[in-house]
Design a protein around this motif. Structure first.
Motif, PDB file in Angstrom:
ATOM      1  N   LEU A  63      -1.093  -9.251  -8.044  1.00  0.00           N
ATOM      2  CA  LEU A  63       0.294  -9.542  -7.700  1.00  0.00           C
ATOM      3  C   LEU A  63       1.047  -8.246  -7.375  1.00  0.00           C
ATOM      4  CD1 LEU A  63       2.482 -11.714  -7.469  1.00  0.00           C
ATOM      5  CD2 LEU A  63       2.987 -11.320  -9.880  1.00  0.00           C
ATOM      6  N   LEU A  64       0.839  -7.237  -8.204  1.00  0.00           N
ATOM      7  CA  LEU A  64       1.473  -5.945  -7.974  1.00  0.00           C
ATOM      8  C   LEU A  64       0.976  -5.328  -6.666  1.00  0.00           C
ATOM      9  CD1 LEU A  64       3.376  -3.788  -9.061  1.00  0.00           C
ATOM     10  CD2 LEU A  64       1.426  -2.798 -10.268  1.00  0.00           C
ATOM     11  N   GLY A  65      -0.306  -5.430  -6.389  1.00  0.00           N
ATOM     12  CA  GLY A  65      -0.875  -4.909  -5.138  1.00  0.00           C
ATOM     13  C   GLY A  65      -0.303  -5.621  -3.928  1.00  0.00           C
ATOM     14  N   SER A  66      -0.172  -6.928  -4.020  1.00  0.00           N
ATOM     15  CA  SER A  66       0.382  -7.671  -2.881  1.00  0.00           C
ATOM     16  C   SER A  66       1.857  -7.329  -2.692  1.00  0.00           C
ATOM     17  CB  SER A  66       0.183  -9.175  -3.060  1.00  0.00           C
ATOM     18  OG  SER A  66       0.910  -9.635  -4.187  1.00  0.00           O
ATOM     19  N   PHE A  67       2.576  -7.106  -3.789  1.00  0.00           N
ATOM     20  CA  PHE A  67       3.976  -6.705  -3.685  1.00  0.00           C
ATOM     21  C   PHE A  67       4.092  -5.339  -2.994  1.00  0.00           C
ATOM     22  CE2 PHE A  67       7.576  -4.323  -5.448  1.00  0.00           C
ATOM     23  CZ  PHE A  67       8.617  -5.129  -5.006  1.00  0.00           C
ATOM     24  N   VAL A  68       3.256  -4.389  -3.400  1.00  0.00           N
ATOM     25  CA  VAL A  68       3.281  -3.057  -2.792  1.00  0.00           C
ATOM     26  C   VAL A  68       2.892  -3.146  -1.318  1.00  0.00           C
ATOM     27  CG1 VAL A  68       2.162  -0.788  -2.805  1.00  0.00           C
ATOM     28  CG2 VAL A  68       2.916  -1.818  -4.948  1.00  0.00           C
ATOM     29  N   ALA A  69       1.882  -3.929  -0.993  1.00  0.00           N
ATOM     30  CA  ALA A  69       1.457  -4.079   0.398  1.00  0.00           C
ATOM     31  C   ALA A  69       2.564  -4.717   1.239  1.00  0.00           C
ATOM     32  CB  ALA A  69       0.181  -4.912   0.477  1.00  0.00           C
ATOM     33  N   SER A  70       3.238  -5.729   0.682  1.00  0.00           N
ATOM     34  CA  SER A  70       4.340  -6.373   1.405  1.00  0.00           C
ATOM     35  C   SER A  70       5.489  -5.395   1.629  1.00  0.00           C
ATOM     36  CB  SER A  70       4.850  -7.592   0.634  1.00  0.00           C
ATOM     37  OG  SER A  70       3.854  -8.561   0.525  1.00  0.00           O
ATOM     38  N   ALA A  71       5.808  -4.634   0.593  1.00  0.00           N
ATOM     39  CA  ALA A  71       6.894  -3.654   0.718  1.00  0.00           C
ATOM     40  C   ALA A  71       6.539  -2.614   1.779  1.00  0.00           C
ATOM     41  CB  ALA A  71       7.163  -2.994  -0.629  1.00  0.00           C
ATOM     42  N   PHE A  72       5.300  -2.154   1.768  1.00  0.00           N
ATOM     43  CA  PHE A  72       4.859  -1.170   2.752  1.00  0.00           C
ATOM     44  C   PHE A  72       4.929  -1.747   4.167  1.00  0.00           C
ATOM     45  CE2 PHE A  72       1.474   0.991   5.167  1.00  0.00           C
ATOM     46  CZ  PHE A  72       1.978   2.281   5.111  1.00  0.00           C
ATOM     47  N   THR A  73       4.504  -3.001   4.327  1.00  0.00           N
ATOM     48  CA  THR A  73       4.548  -3.653   5.640  1.00  0.00           C
ATOM     49  C   THR A  73       5.981  -3.793   6.126  1.00  0.00           C
ATOM     50  OG1 THR A  73       2.519  -4.855   5.130  1.00  0.00           O
ATOM     51  CG2 THR A  73       3.881  -5.724   6.913  1.00  0.00           C
ATOM     52  N   LEU A  74       6.881  -4.225   5.247  1.00  0.00           N
ATOM     53  CA  LEU A  74       8.287  -4.350   5.639  1.00  0.00           C
ATOM     54  C   LEU A  74       8.891  -2.988   5.981  1.00  0.00           C
ATOM     55  CD1 LEU A  74       9.609  -7.012   3.117  1.00  0.00           C
ATOM     56  CD2 LEU A  74       9.369  -7.241   5.596  1.00  0.00           C
ATOM     57  N   LEU A  75       8.504  -1.971   5.248  1.00  0.00           N
ATOM     58  CA  LEU A  75       8.997  -0.630   5.527  1.00  0.00           C
ATOM     59  C   LEU A  75       8.526  -0.154   6.895  1.00  0.00           C
ATOM     60  CD1 LEU A  75      10.503   1.875   4.448  1.00  0.00           C
ATOM     61  CD2 LEU A  75       8.305   2.640   3.539  1.00  0.00           C
TER      62      LEU A  75
END
Length: 86
Positions: free
Chosen positions: A12-24
């Motif tokens: 869950l934490l990895g997917s959150f970080v990946a999503s944040a990175f993608t949005l950034l």
């Protein structure tokens, strides 16, 4: 907490970080596009202003020459009308 809970939490934490990175990345790409369009607009505005300034300079040069010619003509007319007075 069991092993499965930790795995889910890390996933869950990895997917959150990946999503944040993608949005950034997406927002930075959009920002870069906006900045590029703005810079292009500014460059176009500068080129247009330079063209207008060149036109003004040419008009002022022509006006200066015309005023010079008219001043000479007026001086000649005044000398004809009133010879010896200057």
């Amino acid at each position: 907490m069991s092993f499965s809970s930790w795995t889910e939490l890390i996933a869950l934490l990895g997917s959150f970080v990946a999503s944040a990175f993608t949005l950034l990345r997406y927002s930075l790409g959009q920002h870069r596009g906006m900045v590029d369009r703005f810079v292009a607009f500014l460059e176009d505005s500068v080129h247009r202003q330079e063209a207008v300034n060149r036109g003004f300079a040419e008009a002022i040069d022509r006006l200066t020459e015309t005023v010079r010619e008219n001043s000479l003509l007026i001086t000649r007319l005044a000398e004809r009308r009133y010879p010896g007075e200057s």
